[in-house]
Design a protein around this motif. Structure first.
Motif, short mmCIF file in Angstrom:
data_model
loop_
_atom_site.label_atom_id
_atom_site.label_comp_id
_atom_site.label_asym_id
_atom_site.label_seq_id
_atom_site.Cartn_x
_atom_site.Cartn_y
_atom_site.Cartn_z
N ASP A 1 37.28 30.72 33.72
CA ASP A 1 38.13 31.46 34.97
C ASP A 1 37.04 32.40 35.82
N LYS A 2 35.91 32.00 35.46
CA LYS A 2 35.09 33.02 36.21
C LYS A 2 34.06 32.00 36.95
N VAL A 3 33.54 32.74 38.20
CA VAL A 3 32.82 32.13 39.01
C VAL A 3 31.54 33.05 39.09
N ASN A 4 30.44 32.80 38.90
CA ASN A 4 29.15 33.69 38.58
C ASN A 4 29.65 34.93 38.13
N ASN A 5 30.35 34.65 37.04
CA ASN A 5 30.66 35.81 35.93
C ASN A 5 31.45 36.99 36.81
N ALA A 6 32.22 36.29 37.68
CA ALA A 6 33.33 37.16 38.23
C ALA A 6 34.64 36.21 38.11
N THR A 7 35.74 37.09 37.36
CA THR A 7 36.97 36.34 37.11
C THR A 7 37.76 36.16 38.36
N ILE A 8 38.42 35.14 38.17
CA ILE A 8 39.24 34.86 39.39
C ILE A 8 40.79 35.22 39.28
N LYS A 9 41.22 35.71 37.89
CA LYS A 9 42.59 36.41 37.65
C LYS A 9 42.93 37.75 38.50
N LEU A 10 44.01 37.83 38.72
CA LEU A 10 44.40 38.85 39.51
C LEU A 10 45.27 40.11 38.61
N THR A 11 45.66 39.61 37.39
CA THR A 11 46.29 40.64 36.43
C THR A 11 45.26 41.53 36.10
N LEU A 12 45.45 43.01 36.13
CA LEU A 12 44.66 43.66 35.85
C LEU A 12 43.26 43.80 36.25
N ASN A 13 43.09 43.35 37.39
CA ASN A 13 41.81 43.00 38.16
C ASN A 13 41.74 44.02 39.27
N LYS A 14 40.71 44.41 39.83
CA LYS A 14 40.56 45.07 41.06
C LYS A 14 40.49 43.92 42.08
N ASP A 15 41.01 44.47 43.37
CA ASP A 15 41.18 43.64 44.51
C ASP A 15 39.63 43.20 44.84
N ALA A 16 38.92 44.18 44.98
CA ALA A 16 37.51 43.86 45.34
C ALA A 16 36.70 42.85 44.51
N ARG A 17 36.89 43.01 43.29
CA ARG A 17 36.24 41.71 42.31
C ARG A 17 36.73 40.36 42.38
N TRP A 18 38.39 40.67 42.73
CA TRP A 18 39.01 39.48 42.92
C TRP A 18 38.83 38.69 44.22
N THR A 19 38.46 39.43 45.09
CA THR A 19 38.08 38.88 46.60
C THR A 19 36.76 38.43 46.44
N LYS A 20 35.91 39.15 45.65
CA LYS A 20 34.46 38.62 45.65
C LYS A 20 34.59 37.31 44.71
N ALA A 21 35.12 37.01 43.62
CA ALA A 21 35.41 35.82 42.96
C ALA A 21 35.93 34.62 43.88
N LEU A 22 36.96 34.91 44.76
CA LEU A 22 37.40 33.88 45.76
C LEU A 22 36.48 33.55 46.82
N LYS A 23 35.40 34.38 47.06
CA LYS A 23 34.43 34.07 47.88
C LYS A 23 33.41 33.17 47.56
N PHE A 24 33.03 33.47 46.17
CA PHE A 24 32.19 32.65 45.46
C PHE A 24 32.72 31.15 45.09
N MET A 25 33.92 31.10 45.13
CA MET A 25 34.74 29.87 44.90
C MET A 25 34.70 29.13 46.08
N LEU A 26 34.90 29.70 47.55
CA LEU A 26 35.00 28.90 48.64
C LEU A 26 33.52 28.63 48.98
N ALA A 27 32.41 29.10 48.45
CA ALA A 27 30.97 28.76 49.04
C ALA A 27 30.87 27.48 48.04
#
Length: 495
Positions: A434-460
Protein backbone atom coordinates in the motif's frame (compact mmCIF):
# COMPACT_ATOMS: atom_id res chain seq x y z
CA UNK A 1 83.14 26.05 -164.76
CA UNK A 2 81.84 26.08 -161.30
CA UNK A 3 78.38 27.49 -160.36
CA UNK A 4 76.79 28.32 -156.97
CA UNK A 5 73.00 28.58 -156.57
CA UNK A 6 71.34 29.81 -153.35
CA UNK A 7 67.86 28.67 -152.30
CA UNK A 8 65.68 28.75 -149.12
CA UNK A 9 64.15 25.70 -147.40
CA UNK A 10 60.37 25.87 -147.71
CA UNK A 11 59.91 24.32 -144.22
CA UNK A 12 62.51 25.79 -141.84
CA UNK A 13 63.44 28.78 -144.08
CA UNK A 14 67.15 27.92 -143.83
CA UNK A 15 69.59 29.20 -146.48
CA UNK A 16 70.93 26.48 -148.81
CA UNK A 17 73.72 26.76 -151.38
CA UNK A 18 74.06 24.36 -154.33
CA UNK A 19 77.61 24.19 -155.72
CA UNK A 20 78.75 22.27 -158.86
CA UNK A 21 80.00 22.64 -162.41
CA UNK A 22 77.63 24.14 -164.85
CA UNK A 23 78.41 21.49 -167.45
CA UNK A 24 77.24 18.72 -165.10
CA UNK A 25 75.04 16.33 -166.93
CA UNK A 26 73.58 12.86 -166.39
CA UNK A 27 76.12 10.11 -166.70
CA UNK A 28 79.04 12.28 -165.47
CA UNK A 29 80.85 12.12 -162.15
CA UNK A 30 80.06 15.68 -161.24
CA UNK A 31 78.00 16.23 -158.10
CA UNK A 32 76.03 19.12 -156.51
CA UNK A 33 76.92 19.07 -152.85
CA UNK A 34 74.47 20.96 -150.67
CA UNK A 35 75.70 23.26 -147.93
CA UNK A 36 73.60 24.88 -145.24
CA UNK A 37 74.62 28.05 -143.59
CA UNK A 38 78.04 29.46 -144.28
CA UNK A 39 79.93 28.27 -147.40
CA UNK A 40 82.26 25.46 -146.69
CA UNK A 41 80.14 24.06 -143.82
CA UNK A 42 78.86 20.86 -145.42
CA UNK A 43 75.89 18.84 -144.14
CA UNK A 44 75.15 15.13 -144.80
CA UNK A 45 72.25 14.47 -147.13
CA UNK A 46 70.57 11.65 -148.97
CA UNK A 47 72.48 12.79 -152.08
CA UNK A 48 75.92 12.45 -150.52
CA UNK A 49 78.18 9.93 -152.29
CA UNK A 50 75.57 9.53 -155.05
CA UNK A 51 76.33 9.75 -158.72
CA UNK A 52 74.89 12.52 -160.76
CA UNK A 53 72.80 10.23 -162.92
CA UNK A 54 70.97 8.98 -159.81
CA UNK A 55 69.91 12.40 -158.60
CA UNK A 56 69.70 14.60 -161.67
CA UNK A 57 66.59 15.00 -163.84
CA UNK A 58 67.13 16.09 -167.38
CA UNK A 59 64.56 18.54 -168.60
CA UNK A 60 64.92 19.03 -172.34
CA UNK A 61 63.25 21.63 -174.36
CA UNK A 62 60.26 19.49 -175.19
CA UNK A 63 59.53 18.58 -171.53
CA UNK A 64 60.15 22.15 -170.45
CA UNK A 65 57.90 23.40 -173.21
CA UNK A 66 60.37 26.20 -173.77
CA UNK A 67 62.03 27.22 -177.01
CA UNK A 68 65.74 26.52 -177.35
CA UNK A 69 67.70 29.29 -178.96
CA UNK A 70 70.91 28.87 -180.95
CA UNK A 71 74.05 30.04 -179.39
CA UNK A 72 75.62 32.83 -181.29
CA UNK A 73 78.32 31.41 -183.39
CA UNK A 74 77.24 27.84 -183.09
CA UNK A 75 76.22 25.65 -185.98
CA UNK A 76 73.54 23.68 -184.22
CA UNK A 77 70.52 24.17 -182.08
CA UNK A 78 70.15 23.10 -178.49
CA UNK A 79 71.50 25.96 -176.54
CA UNK A 80 70.38 26.81 -173.02
CA UNK A 81 66.67 26.85 -172.45
CA UNK A 82 64.92 30.13 -172.87
CA UNK A 83 63.93 32.01 -169.71
CA UNK A 84 60.25 32.39 -168.98
CA UNK A 85 58.60 35.72 -169.17
CA UNK A 86 57.96 35.74 -165.42
CA UNK A 87 59.81 33.98 -162.63
CA UNK A 88 58.15 30.88 -161.19
CA UNK A 89 57.15 30.42 -157.49
CA UNK A 90 60.07 28.15 -156.80
CA UNK A 91 62.57 30.39 -158.49
CA UNK A 92 61.37 33.30 -156.39
CA UNK A 93 61.54 31.33 -153.14
CA UNK A 94 65.00 29.95 -154.03
CA UNK A 95 64.90 26.47 -152.42
CA UNK A 96 67.52 23.66 -152.35
CA UNK A 97 68.11 21.65 -155.49
CA UNK A 98 67.06 18.07 -155.93
CA UNK A 99 68.90 17.89 -159.26
CA UNK A 100 70.29 20.04 -162.04
CA UNK A 101 69.61 20.40 -165.72
CA UNK A 102 72.20 20.29 -168.45
CA UNK A 103 72.23 22.22 -171.64
CA UNK A 104 73.95 21.30 -174.90
CA UNK A 105 76.17 24.07 -176.20
CA UNK A 106 78.25 24.12 -179.47
CA UNK A 107 81.59 25.84 -179.47
CA UNK A 108 82.41 28.20 -182.34
CA UNK A 109 85.23 27.34 -184.63
CA UNK A 110 88.31 29.59 -184.35
CA UNK A 111 87.98 32.82 -186.31
CA UNK A 112 89.84 33.35 -189.57
CA UNK A 113 92.86 35.62 -189.62
CA UNK A 114 91.86 39.18 -190.24
CA UNK A 115 93.60 42.40 -190.12
CA UNK A 116 94.66 43.71 -186.79
CA UNK A 117 91.92 46.21 -186.13
CA UNK A 118 89.36 43.79 -187.39
CA UNK A 119 91.01 40.98 -185.43
CA UNK A 120 90.83 42.95 -182.18
CA UNK A 121 87.21 43.74 -182.86
CA UNK A 122 86.45 40.10 -183.48
CA UNK A 123 88.27 39.07 -180.26
CA UNK A 124 86.22 41.57 -178.29
CA UNK A 125 83.03 40.25 -179.86
CA UNK A 126 84.14 36.69 -179.05
CA UNK A 127 84.77 37.56 -175.39
CA UNK A 128 81.43 39.27 -175.17
CA UNK A 129 79.79 36.22 -176.73
CA UNK A 130 81.52 33.94 -174.24
CA UNK A 131 80.40 36.08 -171.26
CA UNK A 132 76.92 36.17 -172.67
CA UNK A 133 77.06 32.43 -173.18
CA UNK A 134 78.13 31.86 -169.55
CA UNK A 135 75.35 34.16 -168.38
CA UNK A 136 72.85 32.24 -170.48
CA UNK A 137 74.17 28.95 -169.07
CA UNK A 138 73.84 30.18 -165.46
CA UNK A 139 70.39 31.57 -166.07
CA UNK A 140 69.34 28.40 -167.89
CA UNK A 141 70.55 26.19 -165.02
CA UNK A 142 68.75 28.32 -162.39
CA UNK A 143 65.57 28.32 -164.48
CA UNK A 144 65.77 24.56 -164.94
CA UNK A 145 66.25 24.03 -161.20
CA UNK A 146 63.30 26.32 -160.44
CA UNK A 147 61.09 24.47 -162.91
CA UNK A 148 62.22 21.15 -161.40
CA UNK A 149 61.35 22.26 -157.89
CA UNK A 150 57.96 23.57 -159.02
CA UNK A 151 57.19 20.29 -160.77
CA UNK A 152 58.22 18.32 -157.65
CA UNK A 153 56.05 20.55 -155.45
CA UNK A 154 53.06 20.02 -157.74
CA UNK A 155 53.39 16.21 -157.88
CA UNK A 156 54.27 15.55 -154.22
CA UNK A 157 52.01 18.19 -152.56
CA UNK A 158 55.08 19.29 -150.60
CA UNK A 159 56.78 22.59 -151.20
CA UNK A 160 60.33 22.17 -152.51
CA UNK A 161 63.17 22.60 -152.01
CA UNK A 162 63.76 21.09 -148.54
CA UNK A 163 66.89 20.68 -146.48
CA UNK A 164 68.08 17.27 -145.35
CA UNK A 165 66.74 17.72 -141.79
CA UNK A 166 63.29 18.65 -143.05
CA UNK A 167 63.43 15.77 -145.54
CA UNK A 168 64.18 13.33 -142.68
CA UNK A 169 61.37 14.81 -140.56
CA UNK A 170 58.99 14.64 -143.54
CA UNK A 171 59.98 11.02 -144.08
CA UNK A 172 59.21 10.15 -140.44
CA UNK A 173 55.82 11.90 -140.66
CA UNK A 174 54.92 10.05 -143.87
CA UNK A 175 55.97 6.71 -142.33
CA UNK A 176 53.75 7.49 -139.29
CA UNK A 177 50.85 8.27 -141.64
CA UNK A 178 51.43 5.00 -143.47
CA UNK A 179 51.42 3.04 -140.20
CA UNK A 180 48.24 4.84 -139.11
CA UNK A 181 46.62 3.98 -142.46
CA UNK A 182 47.58 0.32 -142.06
CA UNK A 183 46.15 0.30 -138.51
CA UNK A 184 42.92 1.81 -139.78
CA UNK A 185 42.71 -0.83 -142.49
CA UNK A 186 43.14 -3.57 -139.90
CA UNK A 187 40.46 -1.96 -137.69
CA UNK A 188 38.03 -1.79 -140.58
CA UNK A 189 38.74 -5.42 -141.44
CA UNK A 190 38.08 -6.42 -137.83
CA UNK A 191 34.81 -4.45 -137.86
CA UNK A 192 33.78 -6.32 -141.01
CA UNK A 193 34.43 -9.67 -139.29
CA UNK A 194 32.12 -8.59 -136.41
CA UNK A 195 29.40 -7.92 -138.98
CA UNK A 196 29.29 -11.60 -140.05
CA UNK A 197 31.46 -11.00 -143.11
CA UNK A 198 32.00 -14.38 -144.64
CA UNK A 199 34.25 -13.39 -147.46
CA UNK A 200 37.19 -11.04 -147.10
CA UNK A 201 39.20 -9.61 -149.94
CA UNK A 202 42.78 -10.29 -148.90
CA UNK A 203 45.10 -7.35 -149.06
CA UNK A 204 48.25 -7.43 -151.05
CA UNK A 205 50.63 -9.82 -149.31
CA UNK A 206 47.94 -11.63 -147.22
CA UNK A 207 47.94 -15.44 -147.57
CA UNK A 208 45.78 -18.42 -146.77
CA UNK A 209 46.93 -18.43 -143.14
CA UNK A 210 45.45 -15.01 -142.54
CA UNK A 211 42.14 -16.04 -144.15
CA UNK A 212 42.05 -19.19 -141.99
CA UNK A 213 42.71 -17.13 -138.88
CA UNK A 214 39.93 -14.70 -139.80
CA UNK A 215 37.44 -17.52 -140.38
CA UNK A 216 38.41 -19.17 -137.12
CA UNK A 217 37.98 -15.85 -135.32
CA UNK A 218 34.56 -15.42 -136.92
CA UNK A 219 33.52 -18.88 -135.72
CA UNK A 220 34.67 -18.08 -132.20
CA UNK A 221 32.83 -14.78 -132.22
CA UNK A 222 29.64 -16.50 -133.42
CA UNK A 223 29.89 -18.95 -130.54
CA UNK A 224 30.35 -16.08 -128.13
CA UNK A 225 27.35 -14.34 -129.72
CA UNK A 226 25.18 -17.44 -129.21
CA UNK A 227 26.34 -17.71 -125.61
CA UNK A 228 25.58 -14.07 -125.00
CA UNK A 229 22.12 -14.46 -126.54
CA UNK A 230 21.40 -17.43 -124.27
CA UNK A 231 22.66 -15.44 -121.35
CA UNK A 232 20.49 -12.50 -122.41
CA UNK A 233 17.44 -14.81 -122.44
CA UNK A 234 18.28 -16.07 -118.94
CA UNK A 235 18.77 -12.53 -117.73
CA UNK A 236 15.46 -11.55 -119.34
CA UNK A 237 13.62 -14.27 -117.43
CA UNK A 238 15.40 -13.24 -114.25
CA UNK A 239 14.44 -9.62 -114.96
CA UNK A 240 10.79 -10.62 -115.33
CA UNK A 241 10.95 -12.53 -112.03
CA UNK A 242 12.59 -9.56 -110.35
CA UNK A 243 9.93 -7.24 -111.76
CA UNK A 244 7.18 -9.50 -110.37
CA UNK A 245 8.93 -9.63 -107.01
CA UNK A 246 9.34 -5.87 -107.10
CA UNK A 247 5.61 -5.39 -107.66
CA UNK A 248 4.81 -7.71 -104.75
CA UNK A 249 7.31 -5.89 -102.56
CA UNK A 250 5.75 -2.57 -103.58
CA UNK A 251 2.34 -3.86 -102.46
CA UNK A 252 3.85 -5.11 -99.19
CA UNK A 253 5.55 -1.74 -98.73
CA UNK A 254 2.21 0.02 -99.19
CA UNK A 255 0.66 -2.26 -96.55
CA UNK A 256 3.55 -1.55 -94.21
CA UNK A 257 3.12 2.18 -94.76
CA UNK A 258 -0.56 1.96 -93.81
CA UNK A 259 0.30 -0.15 -90.76
CA UNK A 260 2.99 2.30 -89.77
CA UNK A 261 0.57 5.21 -90.05
CA UNK A 262 -1.95 3.34 -87.91
CA UNK A 263 0.80 2.49 -85.43
CA UNK A 264 1.78 6.12 -85.02
CA UNK A 265 -1.86 7.09 -84.51
CA UNK A 266 -2.08 4.46 -81.76
CA UNK A 267 1.15 5.74 -80.26
CA UNK A 268 -0.26 9.28 -80.16
CA UNK A 269 -3.46 8.04 -78.48
CA UNK A 270 -1.42 6.04 -75.98
CA UNK A 271 0.74 9.05 -75.16
CA UNK A 272 -2.39 11.12 -74.49
CA UNK A 273 -3.78 8.41 -72.20
CA UNK A 274 -0.42 8.03 -70.51
CA UNK A 275 -0.21 11.75 -69.88
CA UNK A 276 -3.72 11.75 -68.41
CA UNK A 277 -2.80 8.76 -66.23
CA UNK A 278 0.40 10.49 -65.12
CA UNK A 279 -1.52 13.60 -64.10
CA UNK A 280 -4.10 11.52 -62.28
CA UNK A 281 -1.41 9.46 -60.59
CA UNK A 282 0.39 12.63 -59.48
CA UNK A 283 -2.81 13.97 -57.98
CA UNK A 284 -3.45 10.67 -56.17
CA UNK A 285 0.10 10.57 -54.84
CA UNK A 286 -0.30 14.11 -53.54
CA UNK A 287 -3.51 13.11 -51.79
CA UNK A 288 -1.83 10.01 -50.33
CA UNK A 289 1.03 12.15 -49.08
CA UNK A 290 -1.30 14.59 -47.37
CA UNK A 291 -3.34 11.72 -45.93
CA UNK A 292 -0.14 10.06 -44.66
CA UNK A 293 0.96 13.25 -42.99
CA UNK A 294 -2.44 13.60 -41.42
CA UNK A 295 -2.35 9.97 -40.32
CA UNK A 296 1.05 10.43 -38.74
CA UNK A 297 -0.22 13.48 -36.92
CA UNK A 298 -3.23 11.53 -35.70
CA UNK A 299 -0.99 8.67 -34.62
CA UNK A 300 1.19 11.01 -32.64
CA UNK A 301 -1.88 12.60 -31.11
CA UNK A 302 -3.46 10.12 -28.67
CA UNK A 303 -6.98 10.60 -27.37
CA UNK A 304 -5.80 9.45 -23.97
CA UNK A 305 -3.56 12.50 -23.66
CA UNK A 306 -6.50 14.79 -24.35
CA UNK A 307 -9.07 12.87 -22.29
CA UNK A 308 -6.82 12.12 -19.33
CA UNK A 309 -4.35 14.93 -18.81
CA UNK A 310 -2.22 14.23 -15.78
CA UNK A 311 -0.41 17.17 -14.30
CA UNK A 312 0.21 18.81 -10.91
CA UNK A 313 -1.08 21.81 -9.03
CA UNK A 314 1.12 22.65 -6.05
CA UNK A 315 1.13 19.71 -3.64
CA UNK A 316 -1.70 18.04 -5.56
CA UNK A 317 -1.57 15.75 -8.49
CA UNK A 318 -4.34 16.43 -11.06
CA UNK A 319 -6.06 14.29 -13.69
CA UNK A 320 -8.38 15.88 -16.21
CA UNK A 321 -8.17 19.03 -14.10
CA UNK A 322 -9.38 17.37 -10.91
CA UNK A 323 -7.20 17.47 -7.79
CA UNK A 324 -6.61 14.22 -5.97
CA UNK A 325 -6.02 14.62 -2.19
CA UNK A 326 -6.60 17.08 0.60
CA UNK A 327 -4.45 19.23 2.85
CA UNK A 328 -5.26 21.26 5.93
CA UNK A 329 -4.38 24.43 4.02
CA UNK A 330 -6.51 23.51 0.98
CA UNK A 331 -9.41 21.26 1.95
CA UNK A 332 -10.51 19.95 -1.48
CA UNK A 333 -14.14 18.99 -1.76
CA UNK A 334 -14.90 15.27 -1.83
CA UNK A 335 -16.83 15.64 -5.07
CA UNK A 336 -13.61 16.76 -6.83
CA UNK A 337 -11.65 13.96 -5.16
CA UNK A 338 -14.27 11.41 -6.24
CA UNK A 339 -14.20 12.74 -9.83
CA UNK A 340 -10.40 12.46 -9.86
CA UNK A 341 -10.61 8.84 -8.66
CA UNK A 342 -13.25 8.11 -11.28
CA UNK A 343 -10.88 9.41 -14.08
CA UNK A 344 -7.97 7.39 -12.67
CA UNK A 345 -10.01 4.16 -12.59
CA UNK A 346 -11.34 4.75 -16.12
CA UNK A 347 -7.81 5.44 -17.48
CA UNK A 348 -6.26 2.31 -15.97
CA UNK A 349 -9.22 0.20 -17.13
CA UNK A 350 -8.91 1.59 -20.71
CA UNK A 351 -5.15 0.97 -20.84
CA UNK A 352 -5.63 -2.62 -19.69
CA UNK A 353 -8.13 -3.19 -22.46
CA UNK A 354 -5.81 -1.65 -25.07
CA UNK A 355 -2.93 -3.96 -24.17
CA UNK A 356 -5.34 -6.83 -23.57
CA UNK A 357 -4.39 -7.24 -19.92
CA UNK A 358 -6.68 -9.07 -17.53
CA UNK A 359 -5.93 -8.34 -13.86
CA UNK A 360 -5.49 -11.45 -11.75
CA UNK A 361 -6.98 -10.40 -8.38
CA UNK A 362 -9.14 -7.37 -8.87
CA UNK A 363 -11.60 -5.94 -11.33
CA UNK A 364 -11.90 -2.23 -11.89
CA UNK A 365 -15.39 -0.80 -12.17
CA UNK A 366 -15.32 2.75 -13.59
CA UNK A 367 -18.62 4.38 -12.68
CA UNK A 368 -18.01 8.13 -13.02
CA UNK A 369 -17.63 9.84 -9.67
CA UNK A 370 -18.53 6.61 -7.83
CA UNK A 371 -15.90 4.11 -8.96
CA UNK A 372 -15.50 0.71 -7.28
CA UNK A 373 -12.95 -2.09 -7.14
CA UNK A 374 -14.11 -5.68 -6.72
CA UNK A 375 -12.44 -8.96 -5.95
CA UNK A 376 -13.77 -12.47 -5.65
CA UNK A 377 -15.28 -11.78 -2.23
CA UNK A 378 -16.62 -8.20 -2.22
CA UNK A 379 -16.81 -4.85 -3.90
CA UNK A 380 -15.09 -1.81 -2.45
CA UNK A 381 -16.22 1.80 -2.90
CA UNK A 382 -13.59 4.25 -4.07
CA UNK A 383 -15.44 7.44 -3.32
CA UNK A 384 -16.14 9.51 -0.17
CA UNK A 385 -16.71 11.23 2.05
CA UNK A 386 -15.11 8.95 4.60
CA UNK A 387 -13.81 9.40 8.13
CA UNK A 388 -10.15 9.34 8.91
CA UNK A 389 -10.83 7.31 12.01
CA UNK A 390 -12.49 4.38 10.30
CA UNK A 391 -12.21 4.05 6.48
CA UNK A 392 -11.26 0.42 6.00
CA UNK A 393 -13.47 -0.06 2.89
CA UNK A 394 -12.00 3.05 1.25
CA UNK A 395 -8.46 1.97 2.13
CA UNK A 396 -9.01 -1.49 0.63
CA UNK A 397 -10.33 0.06 -2.59
CA UNK A 398 -7.26 2.32 -2.90
CA UNK A 399 -4.89 -0.56 -2.10
CA UNK A 400 -6.60 -2.75 -4.72
CA UNK A 401 -6.23 0.03 -7.33
CA UNK A 402 -2.56 0.36 -6.46
CA UNK A 403 -2.14 -3.42 -6.85
CA UNK A 404 -3.72 -3.22 -10.36
CA UNK A 405 -1.33 -0.42 -11.30
CA UNK A 406 1.66 -2.47 -10.10
CA UNK A 407 0.44 -5.51 -12.13
CA UNK A 408 0.17 -3.28 -15.24
CA UNK A 409 3.77 -2.16 -14.73
CA UNK A 410 4.98 -5.73 -14.44
CA UNK A 411 3.13 -6.60 -17.68
CA UNK A 412 4.76 -3.69 -19.47
CA UNK A 413 8.21 -4.75 -18.27
CA UNK A 414 7.72 -8.31 -19.51
CA UNK A 415 6.56 -6.96 -22.88
CA UNK A 416 9.69 -4.86 -23.30
CA UNK A 417 11.90 -7.75 -22.33
CA UNK A 418 10.19 -9.91 -24.95
CA UNK A 419 10.74 -7.20 -27.57
CA UNK A 420 14.44 -7.11 -26.67
CA UNK A 421 14.56 -3.52 -25.52
CA UNK A 422 17.69 -2.45 -23.71
CA UNK A 423 15.81 -0.36 -21.11
CA UNK A 424 12.55 -2.14 -20.18
CA UNK A 425 9.58 -0.41 -18.61
CA UNK A 426 9.86 0.57 -14.94
CA UNK A 427 7.92 2.95 -12.66
CA UNK A 428 9.83 5.99 -11.42
CA UNK A 429 8.33 5.46 -7.96
CA UNK A 430 8.38 1.93 -6.61
CA UNK A 431 5.09 0.37 -5.45
CA UNK A 432 5.23 -1.95 -2.45
CA UNK A 433 1.86 -3.12 -1.06
CA UNK A 434 0.00 0.00 0.00
CA UNK A 435 3.03 2.26 -0.29
CA UNK A 436 4.32 4.35 -3.19
CA UNK A 437 7.87 5.54 -2.75
CA UNK A 438 7.57 4.59 0.97
CA UNK A 439 4.43 6.71 1.34
CA UNK A 440 1.26 4.87 2.33
CA UNK A 441 -1.85 5.38 0.35
CA UNK A 442 -4.25 4.55 3.26
CA UNK A 443 -6.26 7.36 4.76
CA UNK A 444 -7.01 5.84 8.20
CA UNK A 445 -4.92 7.43 10.94
CA UNK A 446 -2.78 9.11 8.24
CA UNK A 447 -2.00 12.76 7.77
CA UNK A 448 -3.65 14.54 4.83
CA UNK A 449 -0.31 15.84 3.55
CA UNK A 450 1.31 12.40 3.46
CA UNK A 451 -1.79 10.86 1.93
CA UNK A 452 -1.89 13.60 -0.77
CA UNK A 453 1.82 13.07 -1.46
CA UNK A 454 1.34 9.32 -1.97
CA UNK A 455 -1.56 10.01 -4.35
CA UNK A 456 0.69 12.40 -6.32
CA UNK A 457 3.36 9.67 -6.68
CA UNK A 458 0.65 7.27 -7.86
CA UNK A 459 -0.54 9.68 -10.57
CA UNK A 460 3.08 10.09 -11.74
CA UNK A 461 3.37 6.32 -12.18
CA UNK A 462 -0.01 6.31 -13.96
CA UNK A 463 1.24 8.95 -16.41
CA UNK A 464 4.35 6.86 -17.23
CA UNK A 465 2.08 3.85 -17.84
CA UNK A 466 -0.08 6.05 -20.14
CA UNK A 467 2.96 7.05 -22.25
CA UNK A 468 4.04 3.41 -22.64
CA UNK A 469 0.54 2.43 -23.74
CA UNK A 470 0.39 5.19 -26.35
CA UNK A 471 3.76 4.13 -27.79
CA UNK A 472 2.60 0.54 -28.03
CA UNK A 473 -0.52 1.66 -29.85
CA UNK A 474 1.46 3.81 -32.32
CA UNK A 475 3.91 0.99 -33.00
CA UNK A 476 1.15 -1.13 -34.53
CA UNK A 477 1.18 -1.62 -38.35
CA UNK A 478 -0.93 0.72 -40.37
CA UNK A 479 -3.75 -0.84 -42.33
CA UNK A 480 -2.64 -1.67 -45.93
CA UNK A 481 -3.95 0.33 -48.81
CA UNK A 482 -6.46 -1.36 -51.06
CA UNK A 483 -4.72 -3.18 -53.92
CA UNK A 484 -5.07 -1.56 -57.33
CA UNK A 485 -6.24 -4.01 -59.95
CA UNK A 486 -4.30 -2.29 -62.76
CA UNK A 487 -1.51 0.25 -62.88
CA UNK A 488 -1.70 2.61 -65.80
CA UNK A 489 -4.42 3.74 -68.14
CA UNK A 490 -6.85 1.40 -69.82
CA UNK A 491 -6.20 1.40 -73.57
CA UNK A 492 -9.19 1.77 -75.80
CA UNK A 493 -10.04 -1.34 -77.83
CA UNK A 494 -9.24 -1.21 -81.52
CA UNK A 495 -12.19 -0.76 -83.81
Amino acid sequence: MEGAYTFTCQSCRARLTLVGPVEAAPGTDSTWPITRGLPGQLQASVFDNASVDESFIVLDGKRQGASVGSHPGSGQAGGPPALRAGPSRTALEAGPALGTTTTSTTRQSPPQPVPLPQQQQQQQQLMQARGLEESFVMLGAASALAQLFELASTNTQVDHPLCMDCVGQLKEEMEAQVRSAWDRCRTLAWACTLGNVRTLIPTQGAGADEEYYVLEEISRLEQERDQERARAEVLGSELAAVAAELSSLAAASADLDSLEERYWHDVADFELLLRAHTDERGALLAKIDRAGQRLQLLKNTSVLYDAFKIWHDGPFGTISGFRLGRTPEVPVEWDEVNAAWGQAVLLLHTMAQMVKLQFSQYRLMPMGSHPRVADKRATYDLFGPVSKLWSANYDRAMTAYLACLREFGEFARRKDLQDGKVMPFNFPFAIDGDKVNNATIKLTLNKDARWTKALKFMLANLKIALQWTVKQDQAGDAPPLPHLAQEGPQLLPEL
